[in-house]
Design a protein around this motif. Structure first.
Motif, PDB file in Angstrom:
ATOM      1  N   GLN A  94      -4.657  96.078 -74.526  1.00 13.41           N
ATOM      2  CA  GLN A  94      -3.328  95.686 -74.065  1.00 13.41           C
ATOM      3  C   GLN A  94      -3.366  95.195 -72.621  1.00 13.41           C
ATOM      4  O   GLN A  94      -2.704  94.212 -72.280  1.00 13.41           O
ATOM      5  N   TYR A  95      -4.152  95.857 -71.768  1.00 11.06           N
ATOM      6  CA  TYR A  95      -4.271  95.419 -70.381  1.00 11.06           C
ATOM      7  C   TYR A  95      -4.950  94.055 -70.285  1.00 11.06           C
ATOM      8  O   TYR A  95      -4.570  93.216 -69.468  1.00 11.06           O
ATOM      9  N   ARG A  96      -5.953  93.798 -71.143  1.00 12.14           N
ATOM     10  CA  ARG A  96      -6.608  92.481 -71.133  1.00 12.14           C
ATOM     11  C   ARG A  96      -5.621  91.385 -71.537  1.00 12.14           C
ATOM     12  O   ARG A  96      -5.618  90.298 -70.958  1.00 12.14           O
ATOM     13  N   ARG A  97      -4.781  91.666 -72.532  1.00 11.74           N
ATOM     14  CA  ARG A  97      -3.764  90.682 -72.928  1.00 11.74           C
ATOM     15  C   ARG A  97      -2.789  90.433 -71.782  1.00 11.74           C
ATOM     16  O   ARG A  97      -2.407  89.292 -71.518  1.00 11.74           O
ATOM     17  N   LEU A  98      -2.383  91.491 -71.094  1.00 15.31           N
ATOM     18  CA  LEU A  98      -1.480  91.342 -69.960  1.00 15.31           C
ATOM     19  C   LEU A  98      -2.154  90.554 -68.842  1.00 15.31           C
ATOM     20  O   LEU A  98      -1.542  89.657 -68.249  1.00 15.31           O
ATOM     21  N   ASP A  99      -3.422  90.860 -68.545  1.00 20.66           N
ATOM     22  CA  ASP A  99      -4.164  90.110 -67.524  1.00 20.66           C
ATOM     23  C   ASP A  99      -4.228  88.629 -67.867  1.00 20.66           C
ATOM     24  O   ASP A  99      -4.052  87.769 -67.000  1.00 20.66           O
ATOM     25  N   ALA A 100      -4.494  88.319 -69.142  1.00 11.05           N
ATOM     26  CA  ALA A 100      -4.567  86.916 -69.562  1.00 11.05           C
ATOM     27  C   ALA A 100      -3.215  86.233 -69.399  1.00 11.05           C
ATOM     28  O   ALA A 100      -3.140  85.078 -68.950  1.00 11.05           O
ATOM     29  N   LEU A 101      -2.170  86.941 -69.742  1.00 10.89           N
ATOM     30  CA  LEU A 101      -0.829  86.377 -69.602  1.00 10.89           C
ATOM     31  C   LEU A 101      -0.503  86.118 -68.137  1.00 10.89           C
ATOM     32  O   LEU A 101       0.031  85.062 -67.784  1.00 10.89           O
ATOM     33  N   LEU A 102      -0.851  87.051 -67.280  1.00  9.33           N
ATOM     34  CA  LEU A 102      -0.563  86.887 -65.849  1.00  9.33           C
ATOM     35  C   LEU A 102      -1.437  85.815 -65.210  1.00  9.33           C
ATOM     36  O   LEU A 102      -1.027  85.175 -64.242  1.00  9.33           O
ATOM     37  N   ALA A 103      -2.634  85.598 -65.743  1.00  4.02           N
ATOM     38  CA  ALA A 103      -3.548  84.598 -65.186  1.00  4.02           C
ATOM     39  C   ALA A 103      -3.205  83.186 -65.657  1.00  4.02           C
ATOM     40  O   ALA A 103      -3.590  82.210 -65.012  1.00  4.02           O
ATOM     41  N   ALA A 104      -2.489  83.054 -66.753  1.00  5.76           N
ATOM     42  CA  ALA A 104      -2.140  81.735 -67.285  1.00  5.76           C
ATOM     43  C   ALA A 104      -1.135  81.058 -66.357  1.00  5.76           C
ATOM     44  O   ALA A 104      -0.277  81.712 -65.767  1.00  5.76           O
ATOM     45  N   PRO A 105      -1.275  79.724 -66.234  1.00  2.00           N
ATOM     46  CA  PRO A 105      -0.292  79.030 -65.380  1.00  2.00           C
ATOM     47  C   PRO A 105       1.097  79.157 -66.004  1.00  2.00           C
ATOM     48  O   PRO A 105       1.239  79.178 -67.225  1.00  2.00           O
ATOM     49  N   PRO A 106       2.100  79.245 -65.170  1.00  2.00           N
ATOM     50  CA  PRO A 106       3.452  79.409 -65.711  1.00  2.00           C
ATOM     51  C   PRO A 106       3.874  78.147 -66.477  1.00  2.00           C
ATOM     52  O   PRO A 106       3.512  77.034 -66.116  1.00  2.00           O
ATOM     53  N   ALA A 107       4.621  78.333 -67.527  1.00  2.00           N
ATOM     54  CA  ALA A 107       5.146  77.209 -68.300  1.00  2.00           C
ATOM     55  C   ALA A 107       6.238  76.546 -67.473  1.00  2.00           C
ATOM     56  O   ALA A 107       7.005  77.221 -66.786  1.00  2.00           O
ATOM     57  N   PRO A 108       6.295  75.215 -67.516  1.00  2.00           N
ATOM     58  CA  PRO A 108       7.337  74.545 -66.726  1.00  2.00           C
ATOM     59  C   PRO A 108       8.726  74.863 -67.276  1.00  2.00           C
ATOM     60  O   PRO A 108       8.906  75.063 -68.477  1.00  2.00           O
ATOM     61  N   SER A 109       9.676  74.921 -66.368  1.00  2.00           N
ATOM     62  CA  SER A 109      11.067  75.163 -66.780  1.00  2.00           C
ATOM     63  C   SER A 109      11.568  73.905 -67.487  1.00  2.00           C
ATOM     64  O   SER A 109      10.976  72.835 -67.366  1.00  2.00           O
ATOM     65  N   PRO A 110      12.673  74.002 -68.219  1.00  2.00           N
ATOM     66  CA  PRO A 110      13.221  72.806 -68.890  1.00  2.00           C
ATOM     67  C   PRO A 110      13.509  71.671 -67.899  1.00  2.00           C
ATOM     68  O   PRO A 110      13.265  70.512 -68.192  1.00  2.00           O
ATOM     69  N   GLU A 111      13.961  72.031 -66.713  1.00  2.00           N
ATOM     70  CA  GLU A 111      14.253  71.006 -65.692  1.00  2.00           C
ATOM     71  C   GLU A 111      12.971  70.331 -65.225  1.00  2.00           C
ATOM     72  O   GLU A 111      12.908  69.116 -65.067  1.00  2.00           O
ATOM     73  N   GLN A 112      11.901  71.135 -65.019  1.00  2.00           N
ATOM     74  CA  GLN A 112      10.611  70.568 -64.606  1.00  2.00           C
ATOM     75  C   GLN A 112      10.041  69.679 -65.706  1.00  2.00           C
ATOM     76  O   GLN A 112       9.479  68.619 -65.429  1.00  2.00           O
ATOM     77  N   SER A 113      10.187  70.093 -66.959  1.00  2.00           N
ATOM     78  CA  SER A 113       9.704  69.295 -68.087  1.00  2.00           C
ATOM     79  C   SER A 113      10.416  67.954 -68.120  1.00  2.00           C
ATOM     80  O   SER A 113       9.802  66.913 -68.387  1.00  2.00           O
ATOM     81  N   LYS A 114      11.711  67.947 -67.845  1.00  2.00           N
ATOM     82  CA  LYS A 114      12.499  66.705 -67.848  1.00  2.00           C
ATOM     83  C   LYS A 114      11.988  65.759 -66.768  1.00  2.00           C
ATOM     84  O   LYS A 114      11.801  64.571 -66.997  1.00  2.00           O
ATOM     85  N   ARG A 115      11.724  66.304 -65.552  1.00  2.00           N
ATOM     86  CA  ARG A 115      11.215  65.473 -64.450  1.00  2.00           C
ATOM     87  C   ARG A 115       9.843  64.908 -64.778  1.00  2.00           C
ATOM     88  O   ARG A 115       9.552  63.758 -64.451  1.00  2.00           O
ATOM     89  N   ILE A 116       8.996  65.704 -65.410  1.00  2.00           N
ATOM     90  CA  ILE A 116       7.641  65.259 -65.781  1.00  2.00           C
ATOM     91  C   ILE A 116       7.766  64.099 -66.765  1.00  2.00           C
ATOM     92  O   ILE A 116       7.062  63.082 -66.639  1.00  2.00           O
ATOM     93  N   LYS A 117       8.611  64.227 -67.760  1.00  2.00           N
ATOM     94  CA  LYS A 117       8.803  63.170 -68.746  1.00  2.00           C
ATOM     95  C   LYS A 117       9.323  61.895 -68.097  1.00  2.00           C
ATOM     96  O   LYS A 117       8.937  60.785 -68.455  1.00  2.00           O
ATOM     97  N   GLU A 118      10.240  62.063 -67.110  1.00  2.00           N
ATOM     98  CA  GLU A 118      10.806  60.891 -66.419  1.00  2.00           C
ATOM     99  C   GLU A 118       9.723  60.167 -65.634  1.00  2.00           C
ATOM    100  O   GLU A 118       9.686  58.936 -65.593  1.00  2.00           O
ATOM    101  N   LYS A 119       8.805  60.915 -65.022  1.00  2.00           N
ATOM    102  CA  LYS A 119       7.719  60.304 -64.244  1.00  2.00           C
ATOM    103  C   LYS A 119       6.749  59.569 -65.153  1.00  2.00           C
ATOM    104  O   LYS A 119       6.184  58.555 -64.782  1.00  2.00           O
ATOM    105  N   GLU A 120       6.550  60.121 -66.361  1.00  2.00           N
ATOM    106  CA  GLU A 120       5.605  59.508 -67.303  1.00  2.00           C
ATOM    107  C   GLU A 120       6.166  58.230 -67.907  1.00  2.00           C
ATOM    108  O   GLU A 120       5.430  57.396 -68.381  1.00  2.00           O
TER     109      GLU A 120
END
Length: 121
Positions: A94-120
């Protein structure tokens, strides 16, 4: 039956004198007098502690002429260790799963995703 044996073993090991006796017996068999040496308690009290360890299945006695050495049952300790390891390993997973989750880059928020799509575009 298994739970009852675990309960008796852990209850026996809850006392510091009995834990010290188990530690001493891990180096080899000992008589009641030898087990009593480091403690400021009566031989009767030492015998009572040994009886608790015996009832828990952690030690056993033999007779050698006038001596009655006490022996540690290593298999009983191995059963306790196996029981503890089962839960320790699950907690580690369970701690390894938590460590992996904390080490993963955060998912972009819906607003950030919209800006990324606009730039693309």
């Amino acid at each position: 039956m298994v739970d009852d044996a675990l309960d008796r073993a852990f209850a026996a090991l809850s006392d510091p004198v009995r834990r010290a006796m188990v530690a001493r017996l891990s180096r080899g068999p000992a008589t009641v007098n030898e087990l009593a040496e480091p403690f400021d308690i009566t031989l009767q009290a030492v015998s009572k502690h040994i009886s608790v360890l015996e009832s828990a299945g952690l030690v056993w006695r033999t007779r050698e002429a006038q001596r009655r050495p006490v022996h540690l049952d290593a298999a009983a300790l191995e059963r306790l260790t196996s029981w503890i390891d089962r839960y320790r390993l699950e907690a580690e997973r369970q701690y390894r799963r938590l460590d992996a989750l904390l080490a993963a880059p955060p998912a972009p928020s819906p607003e950030q995703s919209k800006r990324i799509k606009e730039k693309e575009s």
